[in-house]
Design a protein around this motif. Structure first.
Motif: not given
Lengths: 457, 630, 175, 108
Positions: A132-133, A136-137, A143, A145-146, A148-150, A152-153, A228
């Motif tokens: 996850x990290x 989004x590194x 992109x 960020x997106x 990572x959040x997708x 992760x959730x 992304x």
């Protein structure tokens, strides 16, 4: 087990010595330690070294690295070495990213060796949380960020579903240990109908695992997240997560083998839809990275066909298939990373590659042929043994697999349209000698195992 | 380390080194590597010789790994060195070494020097694969590899479109033959369930297989041999294949590759001994090839083409011997032919080199004084092939004639005729090239020069071999316990034709006299025409029967008419009607449908995580619902 | 309803509170209220743990979830200064379909149990959930996963620091 | 424990957990604020914890496997929450939003 220890300690060393420093030096150390760990796992597998006394304190009900698992561990370590070795080291980022990658790999190894639901769950999470990290590194890239959040959730959500399944299985069988679970299920098989708790548990746990290998309809994250994330992370996700996830899934399902005829009834449709959707959606993509994401979805579909085959018989084929998929995909991601620019992932990035860099062009051709399963590459060998074995258990699933393979050629051969254009290609970087050696190694493996499948079969 | 792996591995190593690093190392080094790898291979084969002499049954085996395995059917990558394959290995690597040495000098100026040596080494490797493989599949690999290498080497000067065409022709003709071979192999699998030579032949010797099956397999395998050994009707590629550099012609089209077909038949002698119809097919194919090729050879004006047709004709001789069941004799002729034909080709190469790439004999003449070594060695080669008494060719050809006489008098008479033709066209070539007056206006006589030492040395070695090659298998009227080769092959070929012993000494002497007479006749006839009357081949094409001959019996044109044209018409129709109107419509239709579904997926994959989560839950619901309603 | 027959009142009340708080978590407009409701839910779940003879678990649940995790949530909420205006309201259709999905899932799972029924074994042991027993198991059988959580924590820690740390160099945001 | 609680059957706990799980799932589907989504996932995990503890009790598992599992779920939930919140903070810094439907740049 020894591979796990080596990777864990080298991860710690890399993390603490290289934090906030450029990762160029740590990269060599990482690849080196991965290769060493792969070698040691191989030795352990071949019983050159004996680690039983060293790890006697580990109950085999928790982690049990038998022969097949050890060879998978060696394979995964070797593939990681190729993935990390092929990708360039970032100038800006510190080496903590490499450390995190190694931690994730620890999770993958734990998944491969797990013999207990708690262990499997921990393995999945140790693999996922660093990813996850890592997704989004690239912090300033929206992109990333997106992605990572997708990731992760949806990952956390699927974990919750997986855990509900675990709870049901615990309620249904009264144990969390794989071997005992199998005994209980086999016992229940004598009474005809299986307890509803076990059935629900199997379905819910499968959902969690199918999410990890991105099978339809739990695949939605993968095209977006693959696109992304930074290239190295994508490559790692597409290969290591998929292989570890699937092997763990197969080992988990082997406990419910008495219910085989029940669970393949819903796994075959999933496999078929996954293959078709992956290939058809891959056909219409413009970005190479997205196309590869769909290709990896399709490969998840092929992987599920392994579950048709009784677990005891599919180990070797699974190894060959993972090797084939891992080699070809890692080479493809290397080429994408080398030739793409920040805003251009089109197939046109390969325009004129044959003119400007013969080695990379050969690698591209081999990787594409292997992914498409053209004879004389390892991809063909892998698909051939898989399909011919699965055909004994279900003909229609294999027919769909073949149709899917035929469709896949449409998009796999797209790079060829541009590769031979008489034009010079501008690359953003030169490959080091070490990278080229790894590349040649991967190419040789693709060809040699394709021409002489007897070595690995 | 197994000797066998060294013999096989060295040429491969040479190929790899030259192939990868060739462009980066100096020419002398890459030539050296190429030559030495083959030479060492030769040395190792010789070193294996004593063990084979001591023990007739001695074999070296190398079993590497399983290539593929189905239920009970295993394809192993395995090699066997027995007396037959050792003999062939010695020829291939020995002649191969000489030709490598020759090429270093001949190809000196070529920019693809390293590539040439890489191909040569790879060719030798494939030839060894063919010879040493212990089952049909390894033989087939070598067979295809040899075909591929010949394609690469014939088209070596690929910038010339004609040469490229010749290479393609060779490849396609070979493919037709390969189809026969492949069908034969399939039939063997179906019949015996294995492809190992030993097992298959044991099964055959048990006598459980019907004669018809054996005949069918035999003919199919022979079709393969026809392609590779250039027999009618698949022979037109060989003369065209002279487009390649001359050492290639010597190596591929004289000494080694064309003998692959002969080797195949000898290897399968256990099968052919029991299939009479196949034998008849072989005899008559060989015979017609021997005559037709010799006739065409009479009217050729290209120095290499004459030799090429001569090769085809000589191969016909060998097949006649094979058809009669005289496998030893055929192999003997293969050996001597390898010596003198390599010599002749290399000599021709030397002439071409000296004349600065002039191949037309009408533009030569009188070269004797300028190129003495080439002349004398070429003379020896000519004498050997035409059957000058006690040179190598004399013995081997005489043996074939004897066997033919014993088999069928008609075959014998026709073969004698063919031998006469051989004498005529060979002496014609010799006289026109080396005697008379120099006839080339564009290239001054003074500029003609003898070739360098690296090229003449192989010529001299081959000349010596051509003279004394006959000692390898003296006829039994000179050596009562049978020739060396005959005894050598006894353990490998169980059933050898015993024809020579059935005819009396007197008859045999008459046959020998006829052979000598044929030689003398040919010599006198040609000498009268080209030396005494100083005739020179005409510029204009002759008419009538001679016209047919000089146009190679219109073989190419007939093939064009029968095969190429109809296929062209059909393919044009297929392309314009079937492909454009039907196939592409269907495939585009499917493509469009798939794209439509792909577009649908775009709607689902809309980037919004809420939708994704919803779809995932729906997926879970469907899975659970499935369970609930079942 | 037969479902609730013979059930002790404390259990019913406790379950009622739990479900009510959970519903408030998902429906509240204000994130702060959601967090507080979630903490209440955790308290009631802890009470359930005590009913289930999992006394140590009850305490740990309070400490870890209510004490640590939820405080973290609150902290982030306050850091980002989110209030009710920050979330756009969804359309009714979406809400209904979400409810249908969740409801269907509940119906399918419960219906399967209704159909099958469950064999119930009552526990007689009362000291399972005490710290003595748990500690023994954790330090013997579960030693390996216990140690491996170290990997999990170190990677989570490094990752969290890596992501949430503010970079000194101001870079352009790319998209 | 107290005698009156003997009447509670395991199925009641299963129903309770399933209800809690589905509420959490509904929240995940319904809400758009990423933090609330994360909280709903925590709620789902807690319902699993409750189920695990209930099974342990009703099977009389001396090794308390279910309760052990709960510990590890808690550990993972804590790590997940930390990483998740870090990701949220990062995203918020770049976009000033925590709304998940706002992020749809990546699509076919």
């Amino acid at each position: 087990m020894i591979g796990l220890s080596i990777i864990f300690f080298s991860a710690i060393i890399i993390l603490f010595t290289g934090i906030q420093k450029p990762e160029k030096k740590s990269k060599n150390l990482t690849v080196f330690s991965l290769l060493v760990a792969a070698l040691f796992s191989l030795f352990e597998n071949l019983e050159v070294i004996n680690t039983q006394t060293l790890f006697a304190w580990v109950p085999s009900s928790m982690l049990d690295f038998n022969n097949f698992r050890l060879s998978m561990v060696a394979l995964v370590l070797f593939l990681s070495a190729i993935i990390i070795g092929l990708m360039p080291s970032s100038e800006k980022k510190g080496s903590d990213l490499l450390g995190l990658t190694l931690f994730a790999l620890c999770g993958g190894i734990i998944m491969l060796g797990s013999n207990h639901l708690v262990m499997l769950f921990l393995g999945i999470e140790i693999l996922s949380i660093p990813l996850y990290v890592l997704a989004g590194s690239d912090k300033k890239n929206l992109f990333a960020n997106e992605a990572a959040i997708k990731y992760f959730l949806m990952g956390a959500f699927s974990t919750a579903i997986f855990l509900l399944g675990c709870a049901f299985i615990y309620g249904g069988t009264g144990t969390l240990i794989f071997g005992e679970m199998q005994l209980k299920v086999g016992f229940a098989a004598h009474f005809g109908e299986f307890p509803i708790l076990i059935k629900l548990g199997v379905i819910l746990m499968s959902v969690g695992m199918l999410f990890k290998i991105s099978a339809v309809p739990f695949h939605f994250w993968s095209p977006d997240v693959y696109e992304g994330s930074p290239n190295r992370v994508t490559s790692f996700m597409a290969i290591i997560v998929k292989i570890c996830g699937f092997v763990a899934f197969a080992q988990l399902m082997s406990n419910f083998e008495p219910m085989h005829s029940w669970y393949i009834k819903w796994l075959i449709p999933i496999s078929g839809i996954t293959i078709l959707l992956g290939n058809i959606a891959g056909m219409v993509q413009k970005s190479v990275k997205r196309t590869l994401a769909y290709s990896s979805i399709a490969h998840a579909g092929y992987l599920i066909l392994f579950l048709l085959i009784p677990y005891a018989e599919n180990a070797q084929i699974l190894f060959v298939y993972s090797l084939s998929y891992g080699l070809s995909t890692s080479v493809m991601f290397y080429l994408i990373d080398k030739y793409s620019t920040a805003d251009n992932f089109d197939f046109t990035i390969f325009k004129g590659i044959f003119n400007s860099n013969k080695l990379d062009a050969m690698a591209l051709i081999l990787a594409v042929l292997s992914l498409a399963g053209i004879p004389a590459t390892i991809g063909f060998t892998a698909k051939y043994v898989l399909f011919s074995k699965a055909f004994e258990y279900n003909q229609w699933a294999v027919v769909i697999g073949l149709v899917g393979s035929a469709i896949s050629i449409v998009y796999y051969f797209k790079p060829f349209k541009y590769a031979f254009v008489n034009e010079n290609l501008l690359t953003n970087r030169e490959s080091s000698l070490f990278t080229n050696i790894l590349l040649v190694l991967a190419m040789l493996s693709i060809v040699v195992f394709g021409l002489i499948p007897g070595i690995i079969l | 380390m197994n000797t066998l792996s060294i013999i096989l591995g060295l040429p491969l190593l040479g190929f790899i080194i030259n192939g990868i690093f060739g462009s980066k190392i100096p020419k002398s080094l890459s030539g050296g590597i190429g030559t030495i790898s083959v030479f060492l291979s030769f040395i190792f084969s010789i070193m294996a010789l004593p063990m084979f002499i001591e023990n007739p049954e001695y074999t070296i085996k190398l079993d590497l790994f399983t290539f593929l395995s189905f239920d009970t059917f295993n394809l192993r990558v395995a090699f066997t060195l027995d007396r037959l394959s050792l003999w062939m290995t010695l020829i291939v690597t020995g002649i191969g070494t000489l030709i490598h040495v020759y090429s270093i000098s001949y190809m000196k100026e070529d920019e693809g020097f390293y590539k040439f040596f890489a191909y040569l080494n790879f060719f030798i490797f494939n030839m060894l694969l063919l010879i040493l493989g212990s089952n049909f599949i390894m033989l087939f690999f070598g067979w295809e590899g040899v075909g591929l290498c010949s394609y690469l080497l014939i088209g070596f000067w690929y910038k010339n479109a004609e040469y490229g065409k010749a290479a393609r022709k060779a490849f396609i003709m070979n493919r037709i033959g390969d189809l026969g071979l492949l069908l034969g192999i399939f039939m063997i699998i179906q019949q015996f369930g294995t492809l190992e030579f030993t097992t298959v032949f044991e099964e055959i010797n048990k006598g459980t297989v019907s004669v018809n099956t054996l005949n069918a397999i035999g003919i199919l395998l022979f079709i393969g041999a026809m392609g590779k050994s250039a027999q009618i009707p698949l022979f037109t590629w060989l003369p065209d294949a002279m487009a390649g550099p001359t050492p290639v012609s010597a190596l591929i089209h004289a000494a080694t590759m064309v003998t692959a077909g002969i080797y195949l038949v000898i290897r399968c002698s256990a099968l052919y001994v029991l299939s009479p119809i196949a034998n008849e097919v072989i005899i008559w194919t060989g015979l017609s090839t021997a005559i037709v090729a010799a006739l065409i050879g009479l009217k050729q004006n290209d120095i290499k083409k004459v030799l090429a047709y001569s090769t085809v004709s000589q191969l016909g001789f060998m097949f006649v011997a094979l058809g009669c069941g005289a496998y030893t004799t055929a192999l003997f002729h293969v050996t001597t032919h390898a010596f003198f034909k390599a010599l002749l080709f290399l000599g021709a190469g030397s002439v071409i080199h000296g004349m600065h790439h002039e191949q037309d004999i009408r533009k030569m003449g009188g070269l004797k004084s300028k190129m003495p070594i080439t002349y004398y060695t070429f003379l020896i080669g000519t004498l050997a092939i035409t059957g000058f008494p006690f040179l190598s060719g004399f013995f081997s050809k005489d043996e074939i004639l004897t066997i033919a006489f014993n088999h069928n008098i008609v075959v014998y008479i026709l073969l004698v005729g063919s031998a006469l033709l051989t004498g005529i066209y060979m002496f014609r070539l010799l006289f026109v090239t080396f005697f008379g007056e120099y006839r080339n206006q564009h290239y001054a006589f003074d500029k003609v020069h003898e070739s360098p030492r690296l090229m003449t040395l192989p010529l001299m070695i081959l000349a010596v071999l051509s003279i004394f090659g006959g000692l390898l298998n003296l006829p039994h009227y000179l050596q009562h316990e049978g020739g060396i080769l005959q005894n050598w092959l006894k353990p490998v070929i169980g059933l050898t034709h015993s024809g020579q012993h059935e005819i009396s000494f007197n008859t045999e002497m008459i046959l020998v006299s006829i052979a000598v007479l044929v030689f003398v006749t040919a010599f006198i006839l040609t000498r009268m025409r080209y030396i005494s009357r100083k005739q020179v081949p005409q510029e204009q094409t002759p008419t009538g029967v001679l016209g047919i001959i000089s146009n190679k019996f219109y073989f190419d044109e007939i093939y064009d008419l029968i095969f190429v044209k109809p296929f062209e018409t059909m393919s044009i129709w297929l392309q314009q009607v079937f492909e454009l109107k039907i196939v592409s419509k269907i495939s585009y239709g499917i493509h469009d449908i798939l794209r439509f579904f792909g577009g649908l997926n775009k709607k689902i994959q809309n980037g919004n995580i809420e939708y994704y989560l919803m779809f995932m839950v729906i997926g879970v619901l469907i899975l659970l619902g499935f369970n609930f309603f079942n | 309803m037969s479902l609730f027959q013979n059930l002790p009142l404390p259990f019913l009340i406790l379950s009622f509170i739990t479900i009510l708080c959970a519903l408030y978590v998902v429906t509240s407009k204000n994130p702060i209220h959601s967090v507080l409701a979630l903490i209440l839910t955790f308290f009631s779940i802890s009470a359930h743990y005590i009913l289930l003879n999992a006394q140590f678990l009850a305490i740990v649940n309070l400490m870890v979830y209510a004490g640590a995790i939820m405080v973290l949530f609150l902290f982030v909420l306050m850091l980002l200064n989110l209030d009710k205006s920050s979330e756009p309201v969804k359309s009714n259709l979406w809400g209904i379909s979400a409810a249908i999905c969740a409801g269907l899932l509940l119906v399918i799972i419960t219906a399967s149990f209704q159909k099958a029924g469950l064999a119930v074994m009552k526990s007689s042991a009362v000291d399972i959930g005490l710290v003595k027993n748990l500690g023994r198991v954790l330090m013997t059988e579960y030693l390996v996963p216990f140690e491996l959580t170290g990997i999990l924590f170190i990677s989570a820690m490094v990752g969290a620091v890596l992501l949430a740390k503010r970079d000194n160099k101001s870079e352009e945001i790319t998209s | 424990m107290l005698g009156i609680f003997q009447n509670i059957e395991i199925s009641h706990y299963i129903y309770l957990s399933c209800v809690l799980f589905c509420i959490g799932l509904f929240g995940v589907l319904f809400r758009r604020n990423a933090i609330i989504l994360l909280m709903c996932i925590e709620l789902m995990l807690n319902s699993v914890n409750l189920l695990m503890a209930a099974f342990t009790e009703y099977m009389g598992d001396q090794n308390a496997n279910g309760q052990m599992f709960v510990f590890f779920i808690m550990v993972v939930a804590a790590a997940e929450a930390a990483v998740g919140l870090a990701i949220l903070v990062m995203v918020y810094r770049n976009t000033k939003k925590t709304d998940v439907s706002f992020l749809d740049g990546l699509k076919d």
